[in-house]
Design a protein around this motif. Structure first.
Motif, PDB file in Angstrom:
ATOM      1  N   CYS A   9     -50.837 -22.933  35.284  1.00  0.00           N
ATOM      2  CA  CYS A   9     -49.572 -23.630  35.059  1.00  0.00           C
ATOM      3  C   CYS A   9     -49.485 -24.889  35.909  1.00  0.00           C
ATOM      4  N   LEU A  10     -48.556 -25.722  35.514  1.00  0.00           N
ATOM      5  CA  LEU A  10     -48.172 -26.891  36.284  1.00  0.00           C
ATOM      6  C   LEU A  10     -46.739 -26.641  36.732  1.00  0.00           C
ATOM      7  N   ILE A  11     -46.432 -26.994  37.951  1.00  0.00           N
ATOM      8  CA  ILE A  11     -45.062 -26.859  38.452  1.00  0.00           C
ATOM      9  C   ILE A  11     -44.368 -28.214  38.318  1.00  0.00           C
ATOM     10  N   TYR A  12     -43.130 -28.160  37.844  1.00  0.00           N
ATOM     11  CA  TYR A  12     -42.300 -29.359  37.825  1.00  0.00           C
ATOM     12  C   TYR A  12     -40.973 -29.030  38.497  1.00  0.00           C
ATOM     13  N   ALA A  13     -40.614 -29.819  39.492  1.00  0.00           N
ATOM     14  CA  ALA A  13     -39.343 -29.639  40.187  1.00  0.00           C
ATOM     15  C   ALA A  13     -38.608 -30.966  40.196  1.00  0.00           C
TER      16      ALA A  13
ATOM     17  N   THR B  13     -30.426 -26.936  43.366  1.00  0.00           N
ATOM     18  CA  THR B  13     -31.326 -26.208  44.253  1.00  0.00           C
ATOM     19  C   THR B  13     -32.342 -27.192  44.814  1.00  0.00           C
ATOM     20  N   SER B  14     -32.672 -27.057  46.084  1.00  0.00           N
ATOM     21  CA  SER B  14     -33.625 -27.973  46.698  1.00  0.00           C
ATOM     22  C   SER B  14     -34.981 -27.874  46.004  1.00  0.00           C
ATOM     23  N   ILE B  15     -35.705 -28.950  46.068  1.00  0.00           N
ATOM     24  CA  ILE B  15     -37.052 -28.977  45.485  1.00  0.00           C
ATOM     25  C   ILE B  15     -37.924 -27.917  46.140  1.00  0.00           C
ATOM     26  N   GLU B  16     -37.796 -27.791  47.444  1.00  0.00           N
ATOM     27  CA  GLU B  16     -38.604 -26.805  48.167  1.00  0.00           C
ATOM     28  C   GLU B  16     -38.325 -25.394  47.656  1.00  0.00           C
ATOM     29  N   LYS B  17     -37.053 -25.084  47.434  1.00  0.00           N
ATOM     30  CA  LYS B  17     -36.663 -23.752  46.953  1.00  0.00           C
ATOM     31  C   LYS B  17     -37.157 -23.529  45.524  1.00  0.00           C
ATOM     32  N   GLN B  18     -37.061 -24.546  44.678  1.00  0.00           N
ATOM     33  CA  GLN B  18     -37.568 -24.432  43.304  1.00  0.00           C
ATOM     34  C   GLN B  18     -39.056 -24.096  43.316  1.00  0.00           C
ATOM     35  N   ILE B  19     -39.813 -24.845  44.116  1.00  0.00           N
ATOM     36  CA  ILE B  19     -41.261 -24.638  44.187  1.00  0.00           C
ATOM     37  C   ILE B  19     -41.572 -23.263  44.767  1.00  0.00           C
ATOM     38  N   GLU B  20     -40.848 -22.864  45.790  1.00  0.00           N
ATOM     39  CA  GLU B  20     -41.058 -21.552  46.406  1.00  0.00           C
ATOM     40  C   GLU B  20     -40.856 -20.422  45.381  1.00  0.00           C
ATOM     41  N   GLU B  21     -39.805 -20.518  44.582  1.00  0.00           N
ATOM     42  CA  GLU B  21     -39.529 -19.484  43.575  1.00  0.00           C
ATOM     43  C   GLU B  21     -40.609 -19.449  42.495  1.00  0.00           C
ATOM     44  N   ILE B  22     -41.059 -20.610  42.067  1.00  0.00           N
ATOM     45  CA  ILE B  22     -42.117 -20.661  41.055  1.00  0.00           C
ATOM     46  C   ILE B  22     -43.426 -20.111  41.617  1.00  0.00           C
ATOM     47  N   GLU B  23     -43.732 -20.447  42.871  1.00  0.00           N
ATOM     48  CA  GLU B  23     -44.952 -19.919  43.505  1.00  0.00           C
ATOM     49  C   GLU B  23     -44.907 -18.399  43.605  1.00  0.00           C
TER      50      GLU B  23
ATOM     51  N   GLU C 288     -52.396 -19.067  38.012  1.00  0.00           N
ATOM     52  CA  GLU C 288     -52.953 -20.096  38.901  1.00  0.00           C
ATOM     53  C   GLU C 288     -52.153 -21.382  38.782  1.00  0.00           C
ATOM     54  N   ILE C 289     -51.701 -21.898  39.910  1.00  0.00           N
ATOM     55  CA  ILE C 289     -50.997 -23.181  39.938  1.00  0.00           C
ATOM     56  C   ILE C 289     -52.041 -24.281  40.049  1.00  0.00           C
ATOM     57  N   VAL C 290     -52.044 -25.159  39.076  1.00  0.00           N
ATOM     58  CA  VAL C 290     -53.036 -26.231  39.030  1.00  0.00           C
ATOM     59  C   VAL C 290     -52.547 -27.470  39.771  1.00  0.00           C
ATOM     60  N   ASP C 291     -51.277 -27.791  39.596  1.00  0.00           N
ATOM     61  CA  ASP C 291     -50.743 -29.001  40.212  1.00  0.00           C
ATOM     62  C   ASP C 291     -49.218 -28.918  40.251  1.00  0.00           C
ATOM     63  N   THR C 292     -48.620 -29.753  41.074  1.00  0.00           N
ATOM     64  CA  THR C 292     -47.164 -29.791  41.219  1.00  0.00           C
ATOM     65  C   THR C 292     -46.675 -31.214  41.010  1.00  0.00           C
TER      66      THR C 292
ATOM     67  N   ILE D 279     -43.256 -37.500  33.200  1.00  0.00           N
ATOM     68  CA  ILE D 279     -44.044 -38.195  32.164  1.00  0.00           C
ATOM     69  C   ILE D 279     -45.527 -37.960  32.392  1.00  0.00           C
ATOM     70  N   GLU D 280     -45.974 -38.045  33.649  1.00  0.00           N
ATOM     71  CA  GLU D 280     -47.389 -37.812  33.964  1.00  0.00           C
ATOM     72  C   GLU D 280     -47.796 -36.389  33.587  1.00  0.00           C
TER      73      GLU D 280
END
Length: 86
Positions: free
Chosen positions: A23-27, A38-48, A57-61, A79-80
């Motif tokens: 997966c790719l993470i988008y926050a 929700t903070s970006i850090e918290k979003q990423i933490e929950e997805i992780e 497997e997280i490929v990129d954020t 967009i990227e």
């Protein structure tokens, strides 16, 4: 005896051929101060956590901080990421 062992070996080999999901993470955090975002850090933490529990497997954020979700305009990381998966 040999046929049974050979079948067990084939079953193990088939399990190894199953590809792990990726997966790719988008926050994103809204620029609107009225939004209870929700903070970006918290979003990423929950997805992780989710990915760890589900063997993904997280490929990129990708992160767009203080960007509106109303359109793609100005959301460079979105967009990227979008172009990467097409």
């Amino acid at each position: 005896g040999f046929q049974i062992m050979n079948n067990k070996k084939n079953i193990r080999n088939k399990k190894n051929l199953v590809k792990r999901q990726k997966c790719l993470i988008y926050a994103r955090r809204s620029p609107n101060p009225d939004m209870d975002s929700t903070s970006i850090e918290k979003q990423i933490e929950e997805i992780e956590k989710y990915c760890l529990l589900n063997d993904i497997e997280i490929v990129d954020t990708y992160i767009d901080d203080l960007k509106s979700g109303k359109s793609f305009q100005g959301r460079d990381d979105f967009i990227e990421m979008y172009n990467r998966i097409l």
